[in-house]
Design a protein around this motif. Structure first.
Motif, PDB file in Angstrom:
ATOM      1  N   TRP B 160       0.905  -1.197   0.084  1.00 47.02           N
ATOM      2  CA  TRP B 160      -0.158   0.196  -0.068  1.00 47.02           C
ATOM      3  C   TRP B 160       0.854   1.381  -0.013  1.00 47.02           C
ATOM      4  O   TRP B 160       2.146   1.200   0.535  1.00 47.02           O
ATOM      5  CB  TRP B 160      -0.849  -0.114   1.338  1.00 47.02           C
ATOM      6  N   PRO B 161       0.356   2.308  -0.273  1.00 48.95           N
ATOM      7  CA  PRO B 161       1.166   3.483  -0.166  1.00 48.95           C
ATOM      8  C   PRO B 161       1.286   3.843   1.331  1.00 48.95           C
ATOM      9  O   PRO B 161       1.028   3.138   2.331  1.00 48.95           O
ATOM     10  CB  PRO B 161       0.314   4.790  -0.785  1.00 48.95           C
ATOM     11  N   GLN B 162       2.487   4.715   1.611  1.00 51.12           N
ATOM     12  CA  GLN B 162       2.769   4.954   2.851  1.00 51.12           C
ATOM     13  C   GLN B 162       2.281   6.342   3.195  1.00 51.12           C
ATOM     14  O   GLN B 162       2.665   7.171   2.710  1.00 51.12           O
ATOM     15  CB  GLN B 162       4.512   5.005   3.014  1.00 51.12           C
ATOM     16  N   TRP B 163       1.238   6.273   3.864  1.00 52.13           N
ATOM     17  CA  TRP B 163       0.211   7.409   3.923  1.00 52.13           C
ATOM     18  C   TRP B 163       0.974   8.414   4.883  1.00 52.13           C
ATOM     19  O   TRP B 163       0.571   9.523   5.149  1.00 52.13           O
ATOM     20  CB  TRP B 163      -0.932   6.667   4.748  1.00 52.13           C
ATOM     21  N   ARG B 164       1.891   8.106   5.441  1.00 51.84           N
ATOM     22  CA  ARG B 164       2.703   9.125   6.390  1.00 51.84           C
ATOM     23  C   ARG B 164       3.495  10.043   5.496  1.00 51.84           C
ATOM     24  O   ARG B 164       4.064  10.921   6.084  1.00 51.84           O
ATOM     25  CB  ARG B 164       3.279   8.399   7.263  1.00 51.84           C
ATOM     26  N   SER B 165       3.811   9.844   4.452  1.00 48.11           N
ATOM     27  CA  SER B 165       4.782  10.582   3.560  1.00 48.11           C
ATOM     28  C   SER B 165       3.932  11.690   2.865  1.00 48.11           C
ATOM     29  O   SER B 165       2.823  11.664   2.308  1.00 48.11           O
ATOM     30  CB  SER B 165       5.183   9.647   2.272  1.00 48.11           C
ATOM     31  N   VAL B 168       2.639  11.440  -0.528  1.00 48.75           N
ATOM     32  CA  VAL B 168       1.316  10.784  -0.896  1.00 48.75           C
ATOM     33  C   VAL B 168       0.333  11.905  -0.609  1.00 48.75           C
ATOM     34  O   VAL B 168      -0.619  11.800  -1.299  1.00 48.75           O
ATOM     35  CB  VAL B 168       1.202   9.455  -0.012  1.00 48.75           C
TER      36      VAL B 168
END
Lengths: 172, 459, 948
Positions: B160-165, B168
């Motif tokens: 999954w994408p890294q939502w903390r970045s 994103v």
């Protein structure tokens, strides 16, 4: 399909007066076609209702919460990884994507709702056959009145007397 | 016919201070705005513009081909300064892309009626600027072919994408903003497309505009829903546009580098974006007005208003810089102190001082009324602001990465020809898209101006 | 077995390399069938792969002991082969000149083995040549020579320590008594053949010294004894191990020894000589009263003498090549006087002594040489006067040059005979202390090549087929008897031949040469040293060495003319100005680098550059300083002219800024030792685990890896940098890319000019990835390419990386490296992508693609291997079982790696050391790689004086 009388007025004030008079005459003003929005017109026609904003709210909330759920599910349940020691459920930054996505969904759903509730897209319409109807997108303020069963010419005369440039028949 | 009417409108309605436009009827608005689209004569200026813009666009395409073909290494980045022109260009373009939406939404919500004459081409500017801005983060990637990995989709790697970045967030901010702006712009355009449909004489034009206008009939019911929708969109657009540039600010502020990790960044980026966007709108307004002969609709009163906004923006920018310096000093951290010293006297100091002049000082001339109403001053200052804002963006990248925590990794950036090609080329691409836009779509929102004209005439 | 038969097995010597590789691999597999006695299997038997050789498991590394030469001396190594390909070199702990460590040259030999520029077949006068055609020409000449008893035959080599080569030479001499053997080493050396005799060695024991004074000597610098000295030095710098060593260095240009010295005196060679004489006079070893010295030098001598007098028998005075022979003799006399810890040994019988290069020149001038065979030497490049030699060489009727690749010399010779790499054939070598090792091949020759032994056999008209037999013949003579096989196996297994180091010989008291005051020129002199990364130029075509930053200047891909700021100012020169430097022997053009460590009126030059025919990598870089001096080994020469050319050439420097500014305490703190080896000041309280809002992540994993690097022990030698490059397939970017500020080293060594109460001291700080627990790089990666694993490693998922570079932008330590181009995948520098180069890649490590970020992962492949091994036998990984590549290379054992969860692990103990600190700890990144503070041990006499 309603048969209507279309009356073209040179400015919105004349149109508004005509609407009032038409109603006083007991006729039914079905719709009006104006180059730009005219304040109070929709209310006068009894058409001041639209569910567009409700759709937008629904779309926005669904998009936002859906996005948050996606984040939470992917980061906490499906792929719990250690990224810089941050907590799996990093709510402090997880609101950003849902916000963006929610607004986007509200906009898209709103546009779709606008078109759908307006019966658009519809590339052709019987009104377009009426000569002079194209003025409604430029400088003509056109009122459509349901053609009465009896005495249509009385209505026509009344409209002409109310500064109408012309009155023609059409279907809507 | 159009020529005579144009002359008539110009001559018969002398400028009055309280009037924003100098036309007297709805019909005159249509004639003025649609003339450039329907009248094929006297397009020499346009063709010259297209030729220049196409040339620059080819440069842009060539630079992109080089970057994609040979690798991101053709740019001047190095081991310490891993970001460079594409990032600065991205931030600059997305800043430009902020003003259109702000004009059309914020000014709409605050009942600034003068926006009607400029919002359409400002929105178009937004759209094109954001589209170009969206290219740069992809171009800057090492493996641009995989940019879609930032989106959540079922994939064989089960990732999954890294939502903390922040990247994103950025991906979604740009995407949302671009799509939202397209929707916003297009729905705003539909009534005008209907007008064009009804004014075009040729069959092809009728089909084209007819299809695009989706059968819009100017019904009072449609207008009612439309206005509700449009105001709601405007109300959504304002937080969206602020969040987009806040997130761009977070691209830096969410990091931990000296000079980046500053809470002031998100609001300061929003203001900076507005500021640079307004400057760009001034330039475009001057060009559109001149090129499309719309002096009667876009008047000096508009420029006056925008100049006032710019002087406000410049002042806030100055305060933001001061806040940045203060927090750098107040942090007590050596790295921040060292970076501040580097900004003012280091290798990029001339650029830094130039940036301060362009962004803070140049606009102060607009405290004077004559300057706000002098086209030459307006254009020069607006271009200075755009240059200054670009300098600000490249310096945010350069200063911090050139002078971060470890002196051993201090470095300097040497731009290559491809850095310049992709930067100047993007201007050409923008110009080309814009020239096509003014040729195909009404550059001014006719239905809104008509409403304005009607009210003004009635008043 | 005849050579013809052998060649028939390699019918496609000029053909496709792929076919060769397969055959070589299979040969090696057959050899590997018996690991303990790899040599006992007949080499040419081909084993079909269906019969899997026992103990050869695909993907399992095999390790063999061998030895590699540097200036003719051995450093014992362990070579790792993977599926038949040697891929990594590390130190042999049993070898006295390795002690388990390597230097950068040894690590880089892997790259030289696979160098695409290597010669693949003999080149002679005809368009297509083979060894047969060489023999066809040689054998008739040999007959003629035999008739003249060898008259006219000259052999030229570098230093030969190989017992087999010496035996073969002796035999050849018996056959051809009038043959002449000449040998030279091109670069100046610390050893003193001129003073002690040609094969005598005087090896100082730094670990037994309390005070070491070096006068231009560089025991910690590159050379065959570097590993020994570095270990000795490091042992005496650890606090708590008694009185610490104090190092005084007087030198004209930076050396590693000078960088680590507690007191360094930048001195013109003339002043160095006077310092030596003053020391001798003060210590009662000089005949004359010492000269009057300038105040700074006088204080230096005073302090040194005071320390020496306090430490009788534990003090060393080491002279280097910039001193005239008489002065170096004086240094030996001082040491004898002091009873200094020096091991004197006689390495070979005196009768073996070859003639020098000067004598060869004389013989060539007098046309006494009809047949010249050059054994892996390159005099047309590295023996002054090079131009004259080249001319004379053309006049020799028959000349042949054995060389790994085409060189300046081989191209002038009638025959270029391709040489085998040391990893390809059997040989033997002696270390600086005389210990012999058997050189074991790890792979059959990749091409149709011969090594020295086989060529010598060929030259004497014998069968050249088997270098193993030649080596065994040497040793069976002395270790014959019934159990030779057992002895042989043991020697191969150990990597050293026990008992071969000669006994202490005691210092010879040869009469010192006359000491003339004019031995050292005054005025502007050039001081020439081997280069710290390409050394004497033999490995100039090695891209790892070329791209390795010089320890002090951090320059890559070239050498420069170092001038002190004062001297540069006087000549109106600045960094990057190209100057013409002329001596009576020759001239060079090179760019200036202003060097704060150079003495005034000294041009600090390095050797190893200016190669005209090194290959695709090494040709045309820098200047060749060999041509400036009178002959090989000379170090100091008067400069006749130093002129600006007006051209400018930006040196490629990988570190722009050397001052830690006021961040020193957080980057690299410096502490003082007391006389008793305790820390003089209170250590800074370091809290690595700063308070954080983030929830604690307590991993249940039994392993939490960490590393501690002792900055006090690091001598900046770069062995770890190249070891990491070799282990992790780290690509080379090339000079153009390096000039753009790009480089790929996962591990870099930062050098800082540390402030010590107003005095500047050099600090070396190796910087691998910090593996932060709160890693700033991880949350910024949008695609989860940068993640933390359960054992605390900050890992990089290469195939997931899309190249946004936010991780590196956000890394405070800037330890991530980006593939701006496909440095290792299609866009390699020069010929580095050509066959057989890919064969050297470590198969356990991904080769990274273009557009991908890469970084140090604590050699995760080694951790993984150790884990598998441990799991197989169901036990935990022991402390010290996982050794990272950098750790394994380090000669001073400055790097310690292990499991932080184990409180008794070495790494955990070091984390409790009072000197322990984390770089930029205040950022709260909680690094796993931490450091021990740098140390100095200054003399109280000099310390007090310098305080204002």
């Amino acid at each position: 399909m309603t048969r209507v009388l279309l009356a073209c007025f040179p400015h919105p004030e004349a149109l508004m007066i005509a609407v009032r008079r038409v109603k006083e005459e007991g006729a039914v003003p079905v719709d009006a076609f104006t180059p730009h929005p005219v304040d109070g017109l929709a209310e006068a026609l009894g058409a001041a209702r639209t569910p567009v904003r409700k759709w937008m709210l629904a779309g926005g909330l669904l998009g936002g919460f859906g996005a948050y759920f996606t984040e939470w599910f992917s980061a906490v349940i499906d792929l719990p990884i250690n990224a810089g020691g941050r907590p799996l459920h990093s709510w402090e930054v997880f609101y950003l994507f849902p916000f963006e996505f929610g607004v986007l969904m509200a906009g898209i759903v709103g546009a779709a709702a606008l078109l759908a509730t307006s019966g658009l897209p519809r590339l052709n319409h019987p009104l377009f056959d009426v000569q002079g109807f194209e003025r409604s997108s430029q400088d003509g303020f056109i009122l459509a009145v349901e053609q009465p069963e009896r005495h249509p010419e009385r209505l026509r005369d009344m409209l002409l007397a109310s500064e109408a440039l012309w009155v023609r028949e059409g279907k809507t | 016919m159009s020529r005579s009417l144009h002359d008539a409108t110009r001559n018969s309605f002398p400028e009055r201070a309280e009037r924003l436009t100098r036309v007297e009827s709805e019909a005159a608005v249509d004639v003025l705005v649609t003339a450039p689209l329907l009248d094929r004569r006297s397009w020499r200026r346009w063709w010259i513009g297209v030729a220049v813009a196409t040339l620059l666009t080819l440069v842009f395409v060539g630079a992109i081909a080089m970057i994609l073909g040979k690798g991101i290494g053709v740019l001047g980045n190095n081991t310490s300064i891993v970001w460079g022109y594409p990032i600065a260009n991205y931030v600059w373009w997305i800043g430009i892309g902020n003003a259109g939406t702000l004009i059309s939404s914020l000014l709409l919500l605050t009942h600034q009626r003068w926006r009607a004459a400029i919002n359409r081409f400002a929105e178009a500017m937004t759209l094109m600027a954001v589209a170009i801005a969206g290219l740069f983060p992809i171009l800057h990637m090492g493996r641009p072919e995989y940019f879609y990995w930032l989106a959540p989709y079922p994939n064989v790697m089960h990732l999954w994408p890294q939502w903390r970045s922040a990247l994103v967030w950025d991906f979604w901010a740009i995407l949302s903003y671009l799509l939202f702006s397209i929707v916003f712009w297009y729905t705003g355009l539909i009534p005008d497309l209907a007008t064009l449909r009804d004014r075009t004489l040729g069959r092809a034009g009728q089909l084209f505009y007819g299809a695009l206008s989706l059968g819009w009939r100017n019904s009072a019911r449609h207008w009612y829903a439309y206005e509700k929708y449009y105001k709601a969109m405007a109300a959504l657009a304002v937080p969206l546009v602020c969040s987009v540039h806040s997130i761009v600010g977070l691209d830096f502020a969410a990091g931990m580098m000296p000079g980046w990790q500053e809470p002031i960044f998100p609001p300061y980026f929003v203001v900076g974006a507005m500021f640079s966007g307004f400057a760009m709108v001034v330039v475009l307004a001057a060009l559109v007005r001149w090129g499309l002969k719309l002096e009667a609709l876009v008047t000096m009163n508009h420029f006056d208003a925008m100049a006032k906004l710019m002087v406000m923006g410049a002042t806030i920018m100055g305060l933001s810089y001061a806040a940045e310096w203060f927090s750098g000093w107040y942090s007590g951290r050596h790295a921040d102190h060292s970076l501040l010293a580097f900004e003012f006297v280091g290798h990029y100091a001339p650029m830094y001082w130039a940036m301060l002049f362009c962004n803070v000082m140049a606009c102060q001339i607009f405290w004077f009324r004559w300057a706000r109403r002098n086209m030459a001053v307006l254009i020069v200052v607006a271009i200075l602001v755009n240059i200054g804002m670009w300098l600000e963006r490249i310096l945010i990248v350069w200063n911090t990465l050139a002078h971060a925590y470890l002196p051993s990794m201090w470095s300097l950036f040497a731009p290559t020809i491809w850095d310049w090609a992709v930067t100047l080329g993007s201007l050409g691409f923008f110009a080309l898209m814009y020239l096509i836009f003014v040729r195909v779509f009404p550059a001014i929102s006719m239905h809104e101006v008509k409403q304005l004209v009607h009210e003004e005439v009635a008043a | 077995m005849s050579s013809v038969k052998h060649r028939s097995g390699q019918d496609d010597a000029t053909g496709g390399i792929a076919a060769m590789n397969r055959r070589q691999m299979l040969k090696l597999m057959s050899a590997g069938a018996l690991v303990a006695l790899p040599a006992c299997t007949p080499r040419r038997k081909i084993v079909p792969y269906v019969d899997m050789p026992e103990r050869l498991v695909p993907g399992e590394p095999q390790v063999y002991a061998s030895a590699l030469p540097l200036q003719g001396y051995a450093r014992g190594v362990l070579v790792t082969a993977m599926d038949g390909r040697p891929i990594k070199i590390s130190g042999n702990p049993r070898h006295p000149a390795s002690l388990g460590a390597t230097d950068l040259f040894g690590e880089a030999e892997i790259l030289s083995l696979y160098d695409p520029d290597r010669a693949r077949a003999p080149r002679g006068p005809s368009p297509i040549d083979t060894w047969d055609s060489f023999l066809a020409e040689w054998l008739p000449r040999l007959d003629g020579l035999a008739k003249r008893r060898g008259e006219g035959l000259a052999l030229l080599s570098g230093r030969l320590t190989s017992p087999t080569a010496l035996r073969q030479l002796e035999e050849l001499r018996r056959k051809l008594p009038k043959l002449r053997w000449y040998a030279y080493e091109p670069a100046p050396e610390d050893g003193d053949p001129a003073v002690l005799g040609p094969s005598a060695s005087a090896l100082p024991r730094l670990e037994d010294a309390d005070v070491v004074i070096t006068l231009d000597a560089d025991p910690l610098g590159p050379g065959p004894a570097q590993l020994i000295h570095a270990r000795g030095f490091a042992r005496r710098r650890v606090p708590g191990a008694g009185a610490p060593l104090r190092l005084y260095a007087a030198e004209s240009a930076w050396s590693l020894t000078g960088a680590k010295a507690d007191h360094r005196l930048a001195a013109h060679p003339r002043l160095l000589r006077r310092v030596a004489r003053a020391l001798a006079a003060r210590l009662g070893a000089g005949t004359a009263q010492g000269d009057a010295l300038p105040p700074e030098a006088a204080r230096f001598v005073d302090a040194a003498v005071a320390d020496i007098e306090r430490a009788p028998g534990r003090a060393l005075v080491l002279g280097g090549p910039a001193l005239p022979a008489a002065t170096r003799a004086l240094c030996h006399r001082i040491n004898r006087q002091l009873g200094a810890p020096v091991d004197h040994r006689q390495l070979a019988a005196a009768g073996d002594a070859p003639a020098g290069f000067g004598e060869l020149l004389d013989d060539l001038r007098q046309r006494k040489v009809s047949d010249l065979v050059i054994l892996e030497a390159n005099p047309a490049y590295d023996a002054a006067p090079t131009a004259e030699f080249a001319g004379l060489l053309k006049g020799v009727p028959f000349s042949a040059c054995l060389a790994l690749a085409a060189s300046e010399t081989s191209s002038l010779c009638r025959w270029h005979l391709p040489a085998s790499h040391p990893l390809e054939e059997w040989s033997d070598l002696r270390a600086v202390d005389g210990t012999a090792s058997i050189v074991q091949p790890l792979i059959g020759p990749l091409y149709d090549t011969r090594n020295v032994h086989r060529l010598l056999a060929m030259l004497s008209g014998e069968d050249d087929g088997d270098s193993r037999a030649l080596v065994r013949a040497t040793w069976s003579a002395s270790h014959g008897g019934a159990d030779f096989e057992g002895w042989w196996r043991q020697a191969l297994y150990l990597g050293v031949v026990p008992g071969t180091s000669p006994a202490e010989a005691g210092a010879e008291s040869a009469a010192p040469p006359p000491d003339g005051a004019d031995d050292v020129p005054g005025g502007l002199v050039a001081v020439i040293r081997p280069d710290p990364t390409v050394f004497d130029g033999r490995m100039a075509n090695n891209a790892w060495l070329q791209e390795c930053p010089k320890p002090i200047s951090k320059e890559v891909w070239s050498n420069s003319v170092g001038l002190s700021p004062e001297t540069a100012r006087r000549h109106g020169l600045d960094d990057g100005d190209v100057v013409l430097l002329e001596t009576v022997y020759g001239k060079i053009e090179g760019h200036v680098s202003v060097d704060k460590g150079a003495a005034d009126e000294v041009a600090a030059l390095t050797l190893g550059y200016g190669r005209q025919r090194a290959g695709a990598v090494g040709t045309g870089l820098g200047y060749n300083a060999y041509g400036l001096v009178a002959g090989p080994g000379e170090s100091v020469v008067a400069v006749a002219r130093l002129a600006k050319t007006g051209r400018h050439e930006k040196p490629i420097i990988l570190q722009d800024s050397f001052s830690p500014e006021s961040k020193q305490d957080s980057i690299l703190p410096l502490m003082h030792l007391t006389e008793r080896g305790k820390l003089r000041e209170e250590p800074r309280k370091v809290d690595i685990n700063r308070p954080s809002l983030l929830p604690p992540k307590d991993s249940t994993d039994p392993y939490q890896w960490g590393m501690v690097i002792d900055a006090a022990a690091c001598i900046g030698c770069n062995a770890c940098v190249v070891a990491c490059q070799s282990e992790n397939n780290v690509p080379v970017v090339g000079p153009e890319e390096a000039a753009a500020g790009r480089f790929m080293h996962w591990l870099r060594i930062d050098r800082y000019e540390l402030d010590d109460n107003g005095k500047t001291r050099q600090g070396f700080e190796p910087v691998p990835c910090m593996q932060c627990e709160h890693a700033p790089c991880e949350p910024v990666c949008p695609v989860e390419a940068s993640v933390h694993d359960s054992e605390g490693l900050n890992v990089q998922v290469y195939n997931r990386c899309v190249g946004t570079r936010f991780c590196q932008a956000n890394c405070p330590y800037k330890v991530r490296r980006f593939n701006w181009f496909g440095y290792a995948s299609g866009q390699e520098y020069a010929n580095l992508g050509e066959d057989p180069m890919p064969a050297r890649e470590n198969p356990d490590v991904t080769v990274r693609a273009r557009g991908v970020m890469e970084k140090c992962t604590y050699c995760v492949q080694r951790i993984s291997r150790a884990r598998r091994d441990a799991e197989k036998s169901d036990r935990p990984i022991a402390d010290g079982e996982v050794v990272t590549a950098c750790q394994s290379a380090c000669p001073t054992r400055a790097i310690t790696f292990g499991n932080l969860k184990d409180p008794n692990a070495a790494v955990s103990r070091l984390r409790r050391d009072p000197r322990h600190f984390a770089m930029l700890a205040e950022l709260g990144t909680r690094p796993r790689t931490t450091y021990l503070a740098a140390l100095v041990n200054p003399s109280p006499m000099l310390d007090e004086e310098e305080e204002p």
